[in-house]
Design a protein around this motif. Structure first.
Motif, PDB file in Angstrom:
ATOM      1  N   TYR A  59      25.555 -51.460  40.068  1.00  0.00           N
ATOM      2  CA  TYR A  59      26.070 -50.185  40.517  1.00  0.00           C
ATOM      3  C   TYR A  59      25.020 -49.340  41.673  1.00  0.00           C
ATOM      4  O   TYR A  59      25.095 -48.125  41.427  1.00  0.00           O
ATOM      5  N   GLY A  60      24.802 -49.627  42.448  1.00  0.00           N
ATOM      6  CA  GLY A  60      23.786 -49.292  43.310  1.00  0.00           C
ATOM      7  C   GLY A  60      22.129 -48.099  42.889  1.00  0.00           C
ATOM      8  O   GLY A  60      21.688 -47.321  44.162  1.00  0.00           O
ATOM      9  N   GLY A  61      21.810 -48.889  41.538  1.00  0.00           N
ATOM     10  CA  GLY A  61      20.636 -47.616  41.415  1.00  0.00           C
ATOM     11  C   GLY A  61      21.653 -46.110  40.510  1.00  0.00           C
ATOM     12  O   GLY A  61      20.875 -45.298  40.380  1.00  0.00           O
ATOM     13  N   ARG A  62      22.766 -46.256  40.350  1.00  0.00           N
ATOM     14  CA  ARG A  62      23.094 -44.741  39.929  1.00  0.00           C
ATOM     15  C   ARG A  62      23.063 -44.735  38.593  1.00  0.00           C
ATOM     16  O   ARG A  62      23.393 -46.389  37.536  1.00  0.00           O
ATOM     17  N   LEU A  63      23.578 -44.078  37.468  1.00  0.00           N
ATOM     18  CA  LEU A  63      22.709 -43.741  36.100  1.00  0.00           C
ATOM     19  C   LEU A  63      24.201 -44.042  35.793  1.00  0.00           C
ATOM     20  O   LEU A  63      25.002 -43.334  36.525  1.00  0.00           O
ATOM     21  N   VAL A  64      23.968 -45.154  34.336  1.00  0.00           N
ATOM     22  CA  VAL A  64      25.450 -45.097  33.839  1.00  0.00           C
ATOM     23  C   VAL A  64      24.478 -45.497  32.041  1.00  0.00           C
ATOM     24  O   VAL A  64      23.625 -44.801  31.686  1.00  0.00           O
ATOM     25  N   GLY A  65      25.847 -45.460  31.379  1.00  0.00           N
ATOM     26  CA  GLY A  65      25.363 -45.569  30.140  1.00  0.00           C
ATOM     27  C   GLY A  65      24.471 -46.636  29.386  1.00  0.00           C
ATOM     28  O   GLY A  65      25.434 -47.927  29.350  1.00  0.00           O
ATOM     29  N   ALA A  66      23.632 -46.635  28.445  1.00  0.00           N
ATOM     30  CA  ALA A  66      23.035 -48.109  28.336  1.00  0.00           C
ATOM     31  C   ALA A  66      22.851 -48.413  27.058  1.00  0.00           C
ATOM     32  O   ALA A  66      23.072 -49.202  26.722  1.00  0.00           O
ATOM     33  N   LEU A  67      23.874 -47.166  25.920  1.00  0.00           N
ATOM     34  CA  LEU A  67      23.638 -47.089  24.673  1.00  0.00           C
ATOM     35  C   LEU A  67      25.346 -47.416  24.436  1.00  0.00           C
ATOM     36  O   LEU A  67      25.216 -48.258  23.690  1.00  0.00           O
ATOM     37  N   TRP A  68      26.006 -46.588  25.318  1.00  0.00           N
ATOM     38  CA  TRP A  68      27.664 -46.530  25.104  1.00  0.00           C
ATOM     39  C   TRP A  68      27.726 -47.336  26.725  1.00  0.00           C
ATOM     40  O   TRP A  68      27.786 -46.389  28.269  1.00  0.00           O
ATOM     41  N   PRO A  69      28.977 -48.362  26.902  1.00  0.00           N
ATOM     42  CA  PRO A  69      28.947 -48.779  28.870  1.00  0.00           C
ATOM     43  C   PRO A  69      29.768 -47.232  28.704  1.00  0.00           C
ATOM     44  O   PRO A  69      30.798 -47.465  28.971  1.00  0.00           O
ATOM     45  N   LEU A  70      29.013 -46.465  29.785  1.00  0.00           N
ATOM     46  CA  LEU A  70      29.666 -45.492  30.332  1.00  0.00           C
ATOM     47  C   LEU A  70      29.325 -45.465  32.050  1.00  0.00           C
ATOM     48  O   LEU A  70      28.406 -45.160  31.988  1.00  0.00           O
ATOM     49  N   THR A  71      30.053 -45.165  33.222  1.00  0.00           N
ATOM     50  CA  THR A  71      30.248 -45.142  34.450  1.00  0.00           C
ATOM     51  C   THR A  71      29.258 -44.316  35.160  1.00  0.00           C
ATOM     52  O   THR A  71      29.614 -43.310  34.349  1.00  0.00           O
ATOM     53  N   PRO A  72      29.263 -44.255  35.944  1.00  0.00           N
ATOM     54  CA  PRO A  72      28.468 -42.973  37.023  1.00  0.00           C
ATOM     55  C   PRO A  72      29.114 -42.247  36.937  1.00  0.00           C
ATOM     56  O   PRO A  72      29.669 -40.334  36.668  1.00  0.00           O
ATOM     57  N   PRO A  73      30.464 -42.628  37.622  1.00  0.00           N
ATOM     58  CA  PRO A  73      31.775 -40.879  37.212  1.00  0.00           C
ATOM     59  C   PRO A  73      32.165 -40.229  36.436  1.00  0.00           C
ATOM     60  O   PRO A  73      32.381 -39.139  35.963  1.00  0.00           O
ATOM     61  N   GLN A  74      32.324 -41.408  35.666  1.00  0.00           N
ATOM     62  CA  GLN A  74      32.588 -40.730  33.905  1.00  0.00           C
ATOM     63  C   GLN A  74      31.662 -39.139  32.961  1.00  0.00           C
ATOM     64  O   GLN A  74      31.115 -38.848  32.977  1.00  0.00           O
ATOM     65  N   ILE A  75      29.958 -40.098  33.596  1.00  0.00           N
ATOM     66  CA  ILE A  75      28.235 -39.223  33.646  1.00  0.00           C
ATOM     67  C   ILE A  75      28.532 -38.141  34.357  1.00  0.00           C
ATOM     68  O   ILE A  75      28.572 -36.786  33.694  1.00  0.00           O
ATOM     69  N   GLY A  76      29.207 -38.102  35.725  1.00  0.00           N
ATOM     70  CA  GLY A  76      28.986 -37.252  36.741  1.00  0.00           C
ATOM     71  C   GLY A  76      29.874 -36.736  35.761  1.00  0.00           C
ATOM     72  O   GLY A  76      29.536 -34.988  36.137  1.00  0.00           O
ATOM     73  N   GLN A  77      31.479 -36.387  35.376  1.00  0.00           N
ATOM     74  CA  GLN A  77      31.909 -35.587  35.400  1.00  0.00           C
ATOM     75  C   GLN A  77      31.607 -34.763  34.195  1.00  0.00           C
ATOM     76  O   GLN A  77      32.142 -33.924  33.957  1.00  0.00           O
ATOM     77  N   TYR A  78      31.681 -35.561  32.949  1.00  0.00           N
ATOM     78  CA  TYR A  78      30.488 -35.325  31.793  1.00  0.00           C
ATOM     79  C   TYR A  78      29.937 -33.585  32.401  1.00  0.00           C
ATOM     80  O   TYR A  78      29.885 -32.833  31.477  1.00  0.00           O
TER      81      TYR A  78
END
Length: 441
Positions: free
Chosen positions: A168-187
């Motif tokens: 993902y180009g070093g972008r933050l994702v969910g390591a415990l629950w499969p969350l993408t960077p746009p999801q995390i950014g939205q929340y």
């Protein structure tokens, strides 16, 4: 969220003048809202520390929706609902989705998604009983999504490599629950905006707000999500703008925000540009990371009249194996022009009602949520199916609902006329001048 100790308290939460009373909301309603949040997290995303089968994730998310509907029905056994244009329009969208999915062009999965949307809309109908224009559901929303972000932060601490993968180009994702960077950014963006508005309206103390906003800002920055950042800035600007004429705190917040933005733009222009471009080429950036190619192919696809009107049925929001990443085109593909019209009416109706309401903190929160969803709809899908975006708009609808009456009208109408006329009028309580009106200090 913490409360301001300098204000008076009731049995549930600190309230200021002009805020509807929501002491009658059962605690189980907050659990139902949290289960709806869990259901809309989705099942696709990055690889987690402990591999989770997609079937297990879908079982958890779908099970949470069934549990939410069951608990909502349990707490609202008499099925008392409030009139809601938003949920009514969602119901019409559901009917359109069932019609489009009945042809099975998108497979049996389309009918399953219709069933999921049915439970989602049904749960919102059951919860509408407690939509009274109070901030109760705002607090539910912040707590639920802050818990989700807590799992993201925990995954970052436990396994930074999994949380910031090269895929993902070093972008933050969910390591415990499969969350993408746009999801995390939205929340993160949504709870930052709502918490900031609560601080402006003095509905929470600054310490609690800092504990929510600062970690969320860090996570938002690590996701490198442009859509969420722009949605936060523009949505919060519109929301604060609706309070400027009636709130000194809003004017101070807006002034400081403008000053900080100017300083950041001058002093950190290069760093901000690097963060915004994410190492992409000019061609890739101009095509919105390849989204435009998918959009052009979708619009060029030949369609029958029925497909143009009703779409091909609820799917996974993709075309040709690639994500559509646009709510309007995704709705057009799956629910046709009828679906696009209904979604547009939802946005227009909620926005129109918000503009007609007098200035208040509830109205500002609703404006933030509506504008954020409208902005994000350009590069994110989700307005046509059970998703966080529909949950954000449901929260906006609850904030725009008229306060519930202290006594149901049916109780009064059920009394004999002579008895109603003979009952003494309740004494009027003197309201100080400072407590009148809906001004947010």
């Amino acid at each position: 969220m913490g409360e301001n100790p300098t204000r008076g308290t009731d049995t549930t939460q600190t309230r200021l003048e002009g805020e509807p009373h929501a002491a009658g909301t059962p605690k189980i309603v907050g659990i139902v809202w949290g289960l709806l949040v869990l259901n809309t997290l989705g099942s696709a995303g990055a690889k987690t520390i402990v591999p989770l089968p997609r079937s297990l994730i879908q079982m958890v998310t779908m099970g949470s929706l069934v549990a939410a509907f069951g608990l909502a029905l349990l707490v609202n056994q008499r099925v008392r609902i409030r009139a809601s244009a938003y949920v009514l329009l969602l119901s019409l969208l559901l009917v359109s989705s069932v019609i489009s999915s009945a042809s099975l062009e998108s497979g049996m999965g389309a009918l399953f998604r219709c069933f999921r949307l049915t439970l989602f809309v049904g749960t919102l109908w059951l919860l509408s009983r407690w939509w009274d224009g109070s901030l109760t559901f705002v607090r539910y929303h912040i707590r639920a999504y802050f818990a989700v972000l807590g799992s993201v932060a925990l995954g970052l601490v436990v396994s930074p490599g999994k949380a910031l993968p090269g895929l993902y180009g070093g972008r933050l994702v969910g390591a415990l629950w499969p969350l993408t960077p746009p999801q995390i950014g939205q929340y993160a963006a949504v709870i930052i905006g709502l918490t900031a508005l609560l601080v402006i309206g003095r509905r929470t103390d600054r310490t609690s707000a800092v504990l929510v906003i600062v970690p969320s800002l860090v996570l938002l920055a690590l996701t490198h999500t442009r859509t969420a950042t722009l949605g936060l800035l523009l949505g919060l600007s519109l929301a604060i703008g609706s309070l400027i004429l009636t709130s000194a705190a809003a004017r101070r917040f807006f002034s400081w925000s403008v000053l900080i933005s100017v300083v950041a733009a001058v002093g950190f222009a290069s760093a901000l540009q690097t963060w915004f471009l994410r190492g992409q080429s000019q061609e890739n950036f101009s095509s919105l990371t390849g989204r435009a190619k998918v959009w052009n192919a979708l619009l060029a696809e030949p369609r029958s009249t029925a497909q143009q009107l009703f779409g091909v049925g609820l799917g996974d929001k993709s075309f040709g194996g690639l994500p559509i990443d646009n709510s309007w085109l995704a709705v057009y593909n799956e629910q046709g022009l009828i679906g696009v019209t209904l979604v547009a009416v939802i946005i227009v109706v909620l926005g129109g009602v918000a503009l007609l309401r007098p200035p208040s903190l509830q109205r500002a929160c609703a404006i933030f949520l509506i504008s954020y969803c409208a902005i994000a709809s350009y590069t994110e899908a989700g307005l046509g199916d059970a998703s966080p975006y529909l949950l954000h708009l449901a929260l906006a609808a609850s904030l725009l609902a008229a306060p519930a009456q202290a006594a149901p009208l049916s109780t009064q109408l059920g009394k004999p006329l002579a008895k109603r006329l003979s009952e003494p009028e309740a004494p009027r309580r003197h309201v100080p001048r400072w407590a009148r009106g809906s001004e947010v200090n």
